[in-house]
Design a protein around this motif. Structure first.
Motif, PDB file in Angstrom:
ATOM      1  N   LEU A   1      45.590  50.960  31.039  1.00 36.18           N
ATOM      2  CA  LEU A   1      46.663  50.218  31.695  1.00 36.18           C
ATOM      3  C   LEU A   1      46.526  50.288  33.216  1.00 36.18           C
ATOM      4  CD1 LEU A   1      49.312  48.621  31.606  1.00 36.18           C
ATOM      5  CD2 LEU A   1      50.513  50.810  31.487  1.00 36.18           C
ATOM      6  N   VAL A   2      46.275  51.466  33.732  1.00 40.60           N
ATOM      7  CA  VAL A   2      46.133  51.638  35.182  1.00 40.60           C
ATOM      8  C   VAL A   2      44.934  50.832  35.691  1.00 40.60           C
ATOM      9  CG1 VAL A   2      45.628  53.308  37.002  1.00 40.60           C
ATOM     10  CG2 VAL A   2      47.315  53.855  35.252  1.00 40.60           C
ATOM     11  N   GLU A   3      43.820  50.894  34.975  1.00 41.86           N
ATOM     12  CA  GLU A   3      42.643  50.123  35.373  1.00 41.86           C
ATOM     13  C   GLU A   3      42.956  48.634  35.429  1.00 41.86           C
ATOM     14  OE1 GLU A   3      39.296  50.995  32.881  1.00 41.86           O
ATOM     15  OE2 GLU A   3      39.299  53.103  33.434  1.00 41.86           O
ATOM     16  N   ARG A   4      43.660  48.150  34.436  1.00 38.93           N
ATOM     17  CA  ARG A   4      44.013  46.721  34.406  1.00 38.93           C
ATOM     18  C   ARG A   4      44.954  46.367  35.544  1.00 38.93           C
ATOM     19  NH1 ARG A   4      44.135  42.749  30.149  1.00 38.93           N
ATOM     20  NH2 ARG A   4      42.480  44.054  29.323  1.00 38.93           N
ATOM     21  N   ILE A   5      45.914  47.219  35.831  1.00 34.86           N
ATOM     22  CA  ILE A   5      46.851  46.957  36.927  1.00 34.86           C
ATOM     23  C   ILE A   5      46.101  46.915  38.256  1.00 34.86           C
ATOM     24  CG2 ILE A   5      48.787  47.902  38.252  1.00 34.86           C
ATOM     25  CD1 ILE A   5      49.868  48.981  35.555  1.00 34.86           C
ATOM     26  N   ILE A   6      45.203  47.847  38.478  1.00 39.39           N
ATOM     27  CA  ILE A   6      44.423  47.867  39.717  1.00 39.39           C
ATOM     28  C   ILE A   6      43.574  46.603  39.822  1.00 39.39           C
ATOM     29  CG2 ILE A   6      42.530  49.020  40.925  1.00 39.39           C
ATOM     30  CD1 ILE A   6      43.722  51.683  39.824  1.00 39.39           C
TER      31      ILE A   6
ATOM     32  N   LEU B   1      42.587  41.334  42.286  1.00 37.47           N
ATOM     33  CA  LEU B   1      42.346  39.918  42.065  1.00 37.47           C
ATOM     34  C   LEU B   1      43.407  39.071  42.766  1.00 37.47           C
ATOM     35  CD1 LEU B   1      40.528  37.904  40.615  1.00 37.47           C
ATOM     36  CD2 LEU B   1      42.015  38.113  38.630  1.00 37.47           C
ATOM     37  N   GLU B   2      44.668  39.427  42.609  1.00 39.34           N
ATOM     38  CA  GLU B   2      45.755  38.697  43.261  1.00 39.34           C
ATOM     39  C   GLU B   2      45.597  38.736  44.782  1.00 39.34           C
ATOM     40  OE1 GLU B   2      48.357  36.931  41.972  1.00 39.34           O
ATOM     41  OE2 GLU B   2      47.602  37.219  39.942  1.00 39.34           O
ATOM     42  N   SER B   3      45.199  39.877  45.302  1.00 43.18           N
ATOM     43  CA  SER B   3      44.991  40.029  46.745  1.00 43.18           C
ATOM     44  C   SER B   3      43.889  39.097  47.222  1.00 43.18           C
ATOM     45  CB  SER B   3      44.648  41.480  47.066  1.00 43.18           C
ATOM     46  OG  SER B   3      44.268  41.621  48.406  1.00 43.18           O
TER      47      SER B   3
ATOM     48  N   THR C   1      53.148  41.001  40.447  1.00 46.36           N
ATOM     49  CA  THR C   1      54.510  40.658  40.032  1.00 46.36           C
ATOM     50  C   THR C   1      54.776  41.184  38.625  1.00 46.36           C
ATOM     51  OG1 THR C   1      53.832  38.550  39.076  1.00 46.36           O
ATOM     52  CG2 THR C   1      54.475  38.548  41.414  1.00 46.36           C
ATOM     53  N   LYS C   2      56.036  41.311  38.308  1.00 47.79           N
ATOM     54  CA  LYS C   2      56.410  41.759  36.956  1.00 47.79           C
ATOM     55  C   LYS C   2      55.924  40.778  35.905  1.00 47.79           C
ATOM     56  CE  LYS C   2      60.882  43.513  37.862  1.00 47.79           C
ATOM     57  NZ  LYS C   2      62.251  43.696  37.351  1.00 47.79           N
ATOM     58  N   SER C   3      56.039  39.493  36.206  1.00 49.87           N
ATOM     59  CA  SER C   3      55.626  38.499  35.209  1.00 49.87           C
ATOM     60  C   SER C   3      54.127  38.579  34.941  1.00 49.87           C
ATOM     61  CB  SER C   3      56.029  37.096  35.650  1.00 49.87           C
ATOM     62  OG  SER C   3      55.413  36.753  36.865  1.00 49.87           O
ATOM     63  N   ALA C   4      53.319  38.793  35.993  1.00 49.32           N
ATOM     64  CA  ALA C   4      51.878  38.933  35.791  1.00 49.32           C
ATOM     65  C   ALA C   4      51.572  40.181  34.974  1.00 49.32           C
ATOM     66  CB  ALA C   4      51.155  38.988  37.138  1.00 49.32           C
ATOM     67  N   LEU C   5      52.281  41.244  35.264  1.00 46.86           N
ATOM     68  CA  LEU C   5      52.085  42.489  34.517  1.00 46.86           C
ATOM     69  C   LEU C   5      52.482  42.318  33.054  1.00 46.86           C
ATOM     70  CD1 LEU C   5      51.284  45.436  34.521  1.00 46.86           C
ATOM     71  CD2 LEU C   5      53.589  46.003  35.265  1.00 46.86           C
ATOM     72  N   LYS C   6      53.595  41.648  32.819  1.00 52.59           N
ATOM     73  CA  LYS C   6      54.037  41.407  31.439  1.00 52.59           C
ATOM     74  C   LYS C   6      53.003  40.601  30.656  1.00 52.59           C
ATOM     75  CE  LYS C   6      59.002  41.516  32.294  1.00 52.59           C
ATOM     76  NZ  LYS C   6      60.240  40.706  32.335  1.00 52.59           N
ATOM     77  N   LYS C   7      52.433  39.582  31.306  1.00 51.75           N
ATOM     78  CA  LYS C   7      51.407  38.766  30.643  1.00 51.75           C
ATOM     79  C   LYS C   7      50.210  39.619  30.243  1.00 51.75           C
ATOM     80  CE  LYS C   7      52.505  34.447  32.953  1.00 51.75           C
ATOM     81  NZ  LYS C   7      52.040  33.460  33.940  1.00 51.75           N
ATOM     82  N   GLN C   8      49.803  40.507  31.133  1.00 55.13           N
ATOM     83  CA  GLN C   8      48.651  41.357  30.846  1.00 55.13           C
ATOM     84  C   GLN C   8      48.952  42.357  29.736  1.00 55.13           C
ATOM     85  OE1 GLN C   8      45.506  41.033  31.917  1.00 55.13           O
ATOM     86  NE2 GLN C   8      46.268  39.159  32.865  1.00 55.13           N
ATOM     87  N   ILE C   9      50.141  42.925  29.754  1.00 54.02           N
ATOM     88  CA  ILE C   9      50.516  43.890  28.722  1.00 54.02           C
ATOM     89  C   ILE C   9      50.540  43.219  27.350  1.00 54.02           C
ATOM     90  CG2 ILE C   9      52.425  45.312  27.851  1.00 54.02           C
ATOM     91  CD1 ILE C   9      52.943  46.155  30.757  1.00 54.02           C
ATOM     92  N   GLU C  10      50.959  41.964  27.303  1.00 54.50           N
ATOM     93  CA  GLU C  10      50.973  41.227  26.039  1.00 54.50           C
ATOM     94  C   GLU C  10      49.565  41.057  25.475  1.00 54.50           C
ATOM     95  OE1 GLU C  10      53.503  40.238  24.099  1.00 54.50           O
ATOM     96  OE2 GLU C  10      54.820  41.291  25.506  1.00 54.50           O
ATOM     97  N   LYS C  11      48.568  41.042  26.331  1.00 59.64           N
ATOM     98  CA  LYS C  11      47.177  40.873  25.890  1.00 59.64           C
ATOM     99  C   LYS C  11      46.568  42.171  25.360  1.00 59.64           C
ATOM    100  CE  LYS C  11      46.249  37.113  29.086  1.00 59.64           C
ATOM    101  NZ  LYS C  11      45.442  36.669  30.235  1.00 59.64           N
ATOM    102  N   PHE C  12      47.202  43.300  25.642  1.00 60.52           N
ATOM    103  CA  PHE C  12      46.684  44.589  25.191  1.00 60.52           C
ATOM    104  C   PHE C  12      46.851  44.731  23.677  1.00 60.52           C
ATOM    105  CE2 PHE C  12      46.498  45.957  29.510  1.00 60.52           C
ATOM    106  CZ  PHE C  12      45.702  47.097  29.525  1.00 60.52           C
ATOM    107  N   PRO C  13      46.006  45.563  23.078  1.00 62.32           N
ATOM    108  CA  PRO C  13      46.205  45.870  21.661  1.00 62.32           C
ATOM    109  C   PRO C  13      47.484  46.697  21.489  1.00 62.32           C
ATOM    110  CG  PRO C  13      44.431  47.199  22.573  1.00 62.32           C
ATOM    111  CD  PRO C  13      44.851  46.244  23.644  1.00 62.32           C
ATOM    112  N   GLU C  14      47.885  46.905  20.277  1.00 56.08           N
ATOM    113  CA  GLU C  14      49.119  47.653  20.006  1.00 56.08           C
ATOM    114  C   GLU C  14      49.076  49.066  20.591  1.00 56.08           C
ATOM    115  OE1 GLU C  14      52.919  47.718  19.007  1.00 56.08           O
ATOM    116  OE2 GLU C  14      51.629  45.978  18.732  1.00 56.08           O
ATOM    117  N   GLU C  15      47.906  49.679  20.563  1.00 51.99           N
ATOM    118  CA  GLU C  15      47.765  51.022  21.130  1.00 51.99           C
ATOM    119  C   GLU C  15      46.708  50.987  22.233  1.00 51.99           C
ATOM    120  OE1 GLU C  15      46.945  53.962  18.184  1.00 51.99           O
ATOM    121  OE2 GLU C  15      48.629  53.355  16.940  1.00 51.99           O
TER     122      GLU C  15
END
Length: 60
Positions: free
Chosen positions: A23-28, A33-35, A3-17
């Motif tokens: 990013l792709v590894e984290r999304i996969i 995990l969700e599956s 979901t977008k909300s799950a993705l947004k939460k993960q992106i917030e945890k990333f460092p500034e750069e």
């Protein structure tokens, strides 16, 4: 499916750069995990005995 909300939460945890690869590894990872969580909720799992049998087949 992620979901977008799950993705947004993960992106917030990333460092500034970060790299696109990171990013792709984290999304996969999140999608897998969700599956698995959904399959578990749907009781679409195998028993420990079934798992043991499958593992034994691998080593024959």
């Amino acid at each position: 499916m992620i979901t977008k909300s799950a993705l947004k939460k993960q992106i917030e945890k990333f460092p500034e750069e970060f790299t696109i690869d990171e990013l792709v590894e984290r999304i996969i990872f999140i999608e897998k995990l969700e599956s698995r969580i959904q399959k578990s909720s749907d009781n679409d799992t195998i028993s420990e005995e079934q798992l043991d049998e499958e593992i034994q087949k691998w080593f024959r």
